[in-house]
Structure formats: structure tokens, C-alpha cells
Design a protein around this motif. Structure first.
Motif, mmCIF file in Angstrom:
data_model
loop_
_atom_site.group_PDB
_atom_site.id
_atom_site.type_symbol
_atom_site.label_atom_id
_atom_site.label_comp_id
_atom_site.label_asym_id
_atom_site.label_seq_id
_atom_site.Cartn_x
_atom_site.Cartn_y
_atom_site.Cartn_z
ATOM 1 N N ARG A 28 0.830 -1.205 0.000
ATOM 2 C CA ARG A 28 0.000 0.000 0.000
ATOM 3 C C ARG A 28 0.870 1.263 0.000
ATOM 4 O O ARG A 28 0.654 2.170 -0.802
ATOM 5 N N ALA A 29 1.858 1.312 0.892
ATOM 6 C CA ALA A 29 2.733 2.487 0.979
ATOM 7 C C ALA A 29 3.572 2.641 -0.283
ATOM 8 O O ALA A 29 3.757 3.753 -0.785
ATOM 9 N N TYR A 30 4.070 1.517 -0.800
ATOM 10 C CA TYR A 30 4.872 1.568 -2.020
ATOM 11 C C TYR A 30 4.057 2.100 -3.194
ATOM 12 O O TYR A 30 4.509 2.970 -3.934
ATOM 13 N N LEU A 31 2.838 1.600 -3.375
ATOM 14 C CA LEU A 31 2.008 2.058 -4.495
ATOM 15 C C LEU A 31 1.620 3.520 -4.345
ATOM 16 O O LEU A 31 1.559 4.255 -5.335
ATOM 17 N N ALA A 32 1.375 3.969 -3.116
ATOM 18 C CA ALA A 32 1.059 5.385 -2.892
ATOM 19 C C ALA A 32 2.257 6.248 -3.276
ATOM 20 O O ALA A 32 2.107 7.284 -3.942
ATOM 21 N N GLU A 33 3.452 5.829 -2.871
ATOM 22 C CA GLU A 33 4.667 6.574 -3.220
ATOM 23 C C GLU A 33 4.911 6.548 -4.724
ATOM 24 O O GLU A 33 5.271 7.561 -5.329
ATOM 25 N N LEU A 34 4.701 5.396 -5.338
ATOM 26 C CA LEU A 34 4.873 5.258 -6.776
ATOM 27 C C LEU A 34 3.926 6.186 -7.541
ATOM 28 O O LEU A 34 4.320 6.817 -8.527
ATOM 29 N N ALA A 35 2.697 6.291 -7.078
ATOM 30 C CA ALA A 35 1.727 7.176 -7.732
ATOM 31 C C ALA A 35 2.185 8.628 -7.672
ATOM 32 O O ALA A 35 2.107 9.358 -8.669
ATOM 33 N N VAL A 36 2.690 9.056 -6.518
ATOM 34 C CA VAL A 36 3.183 10.431 -6.373
ATOM 35 C C VAL A 36 4.375 10.659 -7.296
ATOM 36 O O VAL A 36 4.468 11.689 -7.983
ATOM 37 N N GLN A 37 5.294 9.703 -7.341
ATOM 38 C CA GLN A 37 6.469 9.835 -8.205
ATOM 39 C C GLN A 37 6.061 9.943 -9.675
ATOM 40 O O GLN A 37 6.614 10.757 -10.424
ATOM 41 N N GLU A 38 5.106 9.140 -10.087
ATOM 42 C CA GLU A 38 4.656 9.175 -11.478
ATOM 43 C C GLU A 38 3.951 10.497 -11.799
ATOM 44 O O GLU A 38 4.129 11.055 -12.880
ATOM 45 N N GLU A 39 3.143 10.989 -10.868
ATOM 46 C CA GLU A 39 2.514 12.294 -11.065
ATOM 47 C C GLU A 39 3.572 13.382 -11.207
ATOM 48 O O GLU A 39 3.452 14.264 -12.068
ATOM 49 N N ASN A 40 4.604 13.319 -10.385
ATOM 50 C CA ASN A 40 5.686 14.301 -10.463
ATOM 51 C C ASN A 40 6.415 14.210 -11.797
ATOM 52 O O ASN A 40 6.771 15.246 -12.380
ATOM 53 N N GLN A 41 6.644 13.003 -12.288
ATOM 54 C CA GLN A 41 7.311 12.838 -13.579
ATOM 55 C C GLN A 41 6.470 13.406 -14.724
ATOM 56 O O GLN A 41 7.007 14.027 -15.646
ATOM 57 N N LEU A 42 5.164 13.197 -14.658
ATOM 58 C CA LEU A 42 4.284 13.772 -15.684
ATOM 59 C C LEU A 42 4.328 15.297 -15.649
ATOM 60 O O LEU A 42 4.412 15.948 -16.694
ATOM 61 N N ALA A 43 4.283 15.861 -14.450
ATOM 62 C CA ALA A 43 4.338 17.318 -14.311
ATOM 63 C C ALA A 43 5.679 17.849 -14.806
ATOM 64 O O ALA A 43 5.736 18.886 -15.490
ATOM 65 N N LEU A 44 6.761 17.169 -14.478
ATOM 66 C CA LEU A 44 8.082 17.583 -14.937
ATOM 67 C C LEU A 44 8.169 17.520 -16.458
ATOM 68 O O LEU A 44 8.729 18.410 -17.097
ATOM 69 N N GLY A 45 7.595 16.492 -17.053
ATOM 70 C CA GLY A 45 7.579 16.386 -18.508
ATOM 71 C C GLY A 45 6.825 17.535 -19.156
ATOM 72 O O GLY A 45 7.270 18.098 -20.158
ATOM 73 N N ARG A 46 5.682 17.894 -18.579
ATOM 74 C CA ARG A 46 4.911 19.031 -19.111
ATOM 75 C C ARG A 46 5.692 20.328 -18.953
ATOM 76 O O ARG A 46 5.731 21.158 -19.874
ATOM 77 N N ALA A 47 6.324 20.522 -17.805
ATOM 78 C CA ALA A 47 7.093 21.745 -17.567
ATOM 79 C C ALA A 47 8.295 21.821 -18.507
ATOM 80 O O ALA A 47 8.605 22.891 -19.048
ATOM 81 N N THR A 48 8.954 20.695 -18.716
ATOM 82 C CA THR A 48 10.104 20.661 -19.621
ATOM 83 C C THR A 48 9.681 21.008 -21.044
ATOM 84 O O THR A 48 10.340 21.790 -21.730
ATOM 85 N N ALA A 49 8.569 20.450 -21.484
ATOM 86 C CA ALA A 49 8.073 20.746 -22.835
ATOM 87 C C ALA A 49 7.724 22.226 -22.974
ATOM 88 O O ALA A 49 8.056 22.853 -23.981
ATOM 89 N N ALA A 50 7.093 22.784 -21.959
ATOM 90 C CA ALA A 50 6.737 24.210 -22.003
ATOM 91 C C ALA A 50 7.984 25.078 -22.026
ATOM 92 O O ALA A 50 8.060 26.067 -22.758
ATOM 93 N N PHE A 51 8.991 24.710 -21.228
ATOM 94 C CA PHE A 51 10.241 25.473 -21.196
ATOM 95 C C PHE A 51 10.940 25.407 -22.549
ATOM 96 O O PHE A 51 11.370 26.426 -23.086
ATOM 97 N N ARG A 52 11.023 24.198 -23.106
ATOM 98 C CA ARG A 52 11.687 24.056 -24.406
ATOM 99 C C ARG A 52 10.964 24.867 -25.478
ATOM 100 O O ARG A 52 11.602 25.488 -26.326
ATOM 101 N N GLU A 53 9.648 24.845 -25.443
ATOM 102 C CA GLU A 53 8.877 25.621 -26.422
ATOM 103 C C GLU A 53 9.136 27.111 -26.239
ATOM 104 O O GLU A 53 9.339 27.836 -27.202
ATOM 105 N N ALA A 54 9.179 27.567 -25.000
ATOM 106 C CA ALA A 54 9.389 28.990 -24.726
ATOM 107 C C ALA A 54 10.765 29.452 -25.182
ATOM 108 O O ALA A 54 10.894 30.497 -25.822
#
Length: 82
Positions: A28-54
Motif C-alpha cells: 500500500r505504501a509503495y504504491l502510494a509513493e509510486l503514484a506520487v512519483q509518477e505524477e511528479n514525472q508527468l508534471a516535470l515532462g509538461r514543464a520541460t516541454a513548455a520550457f523548451r517551447e518557450a
């Protein structure tokens, strides 16, 4: 928070259990942590794409260099942000 059930095959369940145990966590704890990490990776990917475009817009890198003095000479490379 209410509990729920997710159906996965036993091989996947066992893999999660092995990883969680190696980290000293419950599944349970591992999957909760994994979900947060994956959400962070998605957000980082979006931010990186926006930065590169800018920074790819004409004049942005030059304006940055003008306003902030550019990169130190030892680090200066062609404009390849992120």
C-alpha cells in the motif's frame, strides 16, 4: 480515505510485494509513493516541454543573455536549454 480493490494478475502483485519488501514498505505504501512519483514525472515532462517551447522562440535566448549576462564563458554552449 476509503479502501478499494484493484484487480491485477498474481505475477504483478508479487513483483510489487517484492519491491515493497526490499524497500521496507507495505505494498500500500509503495504504491502510494509510486503514484506520487509518477505524477511528479508527468508534471516535470509538461514543464520541460513548455520550457523548451518557450526558449525556442526567436530572440528569447538572446534577450536572456542581454538581460542577465549570459552563461559564464566556461559553460557557454549553443542555446540548448533543457
Amino acid at each position: 480515505m476509503a479502501d478499494t480493490t484493484v484487480k491485477i494478475d498474481t505475477e504483478t502483485r508479487d513483483r510489487f510485494a517484492t519491491i515493497a519488501a526490499a524497500r521496507g514498505q507495505s505494498v500500500r505504501a509503495y504504491l502510494a509513493e509510486l503514484a506520487v512519483q509518477e505524477e511528479n514525472q508527468l508534471a516535470l515532462g509538461r514543464a520541460t516541454a513548455a520550457f523548451r517551447e518557450a526558449v525556442s522562440r526567436p530572440g528569447i535566448a538572446e534577450a536572456f543573455d542581454r538581460d542577465f549576462g549570459g552563461l559564464p564563458a566556461a559553460v557557454h554552449r549553443p542555446h540548448r536549454a533543457a
